[in-house]
Design a protein around this motif. Structure first.
Motif, short mmCIF file in Angstrom:
data_model
loop_
_atom_site.label_atom_id
_atom_site.label_comp_id
_atom_site.label_asym_id
_atom_site.label_seq_id
_atom_site.Cartn_x
_atom_site.Cartn_y
_atom_site.Cartn_z
N TYR A 169 69.01 5.86 26.43
CA TYR A 169 68.43 6.70 25.36
C TYR A 169 68.42 5.92 24.03
O TYR A 169 67.40 5.88 23.35
CB TYR A 169 69.27 7.97 25.23
CG TYR A 169 68.82 8.90 24.13
CD1 TYR A 169 67.84 9.86 24.37
CD2 TYR A 169 69.37 8.82 22.85
CE1 TYR A 169 67.43 10.71 23.36
CE2 TYR A 169 68.96 9.67 21.84
CZ TYR A 169 67.99 10.61 22.10
OH TYR A 169 67.58 11.45 21.10
N ARG B 275 65.83 3.15 23.95
CA ARG B 275 64.46 3.65 23.75
C ARG B 275 64.23 4.01 22.28
O ARG B 275 63.19 3.70 21.72
CB ARG B 275 64.22 4.89 24.63
CG ARG B 275 63.92 4.56 26.06
CD ARG B 275 63.33 5.76 26.79
NE ARG B 275 64.31 6.81 26.98
CZ ARG B 275 65.07 6.96 28.06
NH1 ARG B 275 64.94 6.11 29.05
NH2 ARG B 275 65.92 7.95 28.17
N ILE B 276 65.25 4.63 21.66
CA ILE B 276 65.12 4.98 20.25
C ILE B 276 64.96 3.71 19.40
O ILE B 276 64.13 3.65 18.49
CB ILE B 276 66.35 5.78 19.77
CG1 ILE B 276 66.47 7.08 20.54
CG2 ILE B 276 66.28 6.05 18.27
CD1 ILE B 276 65.44 8.11 20.20
N ASN C 146 61.43 2.27 19.94
CA ASN C 146 60.36 3.15 19.44
C ASN C 146 60.45 3.36 17.94
O ASN C 146 59.42 3.44 17.26
CB ASN C 146 60.39 4.48 20.19
CG ASN C 146 59.86 4.32 21.60
OD1 ASN C 146 58.75 3.85 21.80
ND2 ASN C 146 60.65 4.68 22.58
N LEU D 63 58.68 -8.75 24.10
CA LEU D 63 59.32 -10.04 24.38
C LEU D 63 60.84 -9.92 24.39
O LEU D 63 61.52 -10.56 25.21
CB LEU D 63 58.89 -11.08 23.33
CG LEU D 63 57.42 -11.48 23.33
CD1 LEU D 63 57.18 -12.67 22.40
CD2 LEU D 63 56.92 -11.84 24.73
N ARG E 252 61.81 -8.30 27.64
CA ARG E 252 61.56 -9.16 28.81
C ARG E 252 62.50 -10.38 28.82
O ARG E 252 63.00 -10.75 29.87
CB ARG E 252 60.11 -9.65 28.80
CG ARG E 252 59.09 -8.56 28.89
CD ARG E 252 58.86 -8.08 30.32
NE ARG E 252 58.11 -9.05 31.09
CZ ARG E 252 58.53 -9.59 32.22
NH1 ARG E 252 59.72 -9.28 32.70
NH2 ARG E 252 57.78 -10.45 32.87
N ASP F 141 66.08 -9.25 29.96
CA ASP F 141 65.63 -9.54 31.34
C ASP F 141 65.13 -8.30 32.07
O ASP F 141 65.40 -8.09 33.25
CB ASP F 141 66.76 -10.18 32.15
CG ASP F 141 66.96 -11.63 31.75
OD1 ASP F 141 65.97 -12.29 31.37
OD2 ASP F 141 68.10 -12.10 31.81
N GLU G 229 58.68 1.67 30.90
CA GLU G 229 59.44 2.94 30.88
C GLU G 229 60.10 3.15 29.52
O GLU G 229 60.03 4.24 28.93
CB GLU G 229 60.50 2.89 31.98
CG GLU G 229 61.54 3.99 31.93
CD GLU G 229 61.06 5.28 32.55
OE1 GLU G 229 60.02 5.22 33.24
OE2 GLU G 229 61.70 6.31 32.32
N ALA G 230 60.73 2.10 29.01
CA ALA G 230 61.45 2.22 27.73
C ALA G 230 60.50 2.42 26.56
O ALA G 230 60.82 3.14 25.62
CB ALA G 230 62.31 0.99 27.51
N GLY H 203 57.50 3.68 26.74
CA GLY H 203 56.63 4.84 26.90
C GLY H 203 55.17 4.47 27.04
O GLY H 203 54.30 5.15 26.49
N ARG I 221 52.17 2.09 29.74
CA ARG I 221 51.91 1.70 31.12
C ARG I 221 52.27 0.24 31.34
O ARG I 221 52.21 -0.56 30.41
CB ARG I 221 50.43 1.93 31.45
CG ARG I 221 50.02 3.37 31.31
CD ARG I 221 48.54 3.55 31.56
NE ARG I 221 48.11 4.88 31.16
CZ ARG I 221 48.39 6.00 31.84
NH1 ARG I 221 49.07 5.93 32.96
NH2 ARG I 221 47.97 7.16 31.40
#
Lengths: 181, 192
Positions: free
Chosen positions: A70, A73-74, A77, A131, A134, A138, A146-147, A149, A151
């Protein structure tokens, strides 16, 4: 709520408070590393992490079982949405301007990394977030999507554009390293 | 992986290694988090007042006695109708709470206060009391998320999630379905 449930509620609340404290103690530094890679600035990184943790705290009873995902993601975003606001600068200020290295194999390596770093910090927030996920965390393309939000195809195209920009922005030294697959 | 990607990986990790040490993250996050909760509770309270007023006002007005026949000279009347004419009954959790006109309240928010570790009293997470239509009584939900919208039948609730997702949960907080609203409204998973 009847009076008998009062102590139970206090106990549950205290347990959640303790859980939050332990989570921040355990994962705070890792989150700060991600935030610093996203912002390149100490103050902005701390503010980003504190904001994400505050949102997590406000919803802790609901999200505590998956708190780290969570907060991550915050982080990503919030950084991206902050960047979209009007008037935000696209460049990143650096506290200390690093000296350019002179000739020599080691110096060339240092120069190359500095050039790449500057180019990385100049990327749009969304591309830099891709980046960082990724290559720092990793994460797979699917996990990154997913993180963030979006595709998986968007992640792949953002990564490709970011690497292309790095090749161009960082100059010939990076170009010599070759392109992404 | 290409050499460029390797170089990017090294650069990103070097950058992350320069992150400052974490100090007082939890304390600052608590302070800001409580502020977020207070704002959210205040917004919810205001919304609840508006909803109740919007629901009750038309019924209260309709229940008013018809105006007396106008005689000449016309008697002075108040230009602003008062909702107090249709007084609402006291709430009891044992029976469905009926508003004037027949509308039944299906869910209420319940503000609780909790005692912090230092002894201070702070606002807790909002509690929800919902009507169980099978028993006709109200019960406390095991759900604390503030962004909760009840289904018309009162059995399930929509919870706004991250990344454009909406979870459908029951009164115990168990997820029954997840609706992904990213891009379109066609993606749906869960029992039909």
């Amino acid at each position: 709520m009847d009076a008998a449930s009062g102590p139970v509620e206090v106990t549950v609340k205290q347990s959640l408070e303790d859980e939050f404290t332990v989570f921040v103690a355990d994962r705070g530094q890792a989150l700060l590393r991600i935030a610093y890679a996203l912002t390149g600035d100490r103050g902005a990184a701390e503010d980003l992490v504190q904001g994400a943790l505050a949102k997590a705290y406000a919803r802790w009873p609901r999200i505590h079982s998956d708190a780290e995902a969570y907060v991550r993601r915050i982080l990503y975003n919030d950084r991206a949405s902050l960047w979209r606001r009007p008037g935000r600068r696209r460049e990143v200020s650096v506290a200390e301007v690093p000296d350019r290295a002179g000739p020599g194999a080691h110096d060339e390596d240092v120069t190359e990394r500095l050039a790449l770093r500057e180019a990385l910090l100049a990327l749009p927030a969304r591309q830099r977030a891709v980046l960082v996920m990724r290559y720092l965390e990793d994460r797979s393309v699917e996990e990154t999507a997913e993180a963030l939000g979006c595709r998986p195809g968007t992640v792949a195209s953002q990564a490709s554009r970011a690497l292309a920009k790095l090749r161009v922005s960082a100059g010939d030294r990076i170009t010599e390293l070759g392109g992404a697959r | 992986m290409s050499e460029l990607e390797n170089a990017v990986r090294t650069t990103v990790r070097d950058l992350a290694d320069e992150a400052p040490p974490a100090h007082d993250l939890a304390a600052v996050a608590r302070t800001r988090g409580r502020r977020i909760r207070r704002h959210r509770h205040a917004a919810l309270g205001a919304l609840a007042v508006v909803l109740v007023a919007a629901t009750a006002m038309p019924y209260a007005l309709l229940r008013r006695d018809p105006p007396a026949p106008v005689v000449d000279p016309a008697p002075a009347v108040s230009p602003v109708p008062s909702a107090s004419a249709g007084a609402l009954p006291d709430f009891s959790g044992d029976t469905p709470y009926q508003l004037p006109g027949g509308a039944v309240v299906t869910m209420l928010t319940k503000q609780v206060e909790v005692q912090e570790a230092d002894g201070t009293i702070a606002p807790g997470d909002p509690g929800y009391v919902a009507l169980d239509r099978t028993t006709g009584t109200y019960r406390q939900l095991d759900v604390t998320d503030p962004d909760l919208v009840p289904a018309p039948d009162g059995r399930t609730f929509a919870v706004m999630g991250l990344s454009g997702r909406v979870d459908v949960v029951d009164a115990s907080g168990d997820r029954k379905a997840r609706i992904d609203t990213r891009g379109s409204f066609t993606a749906y998973s869960g029992p039909q």
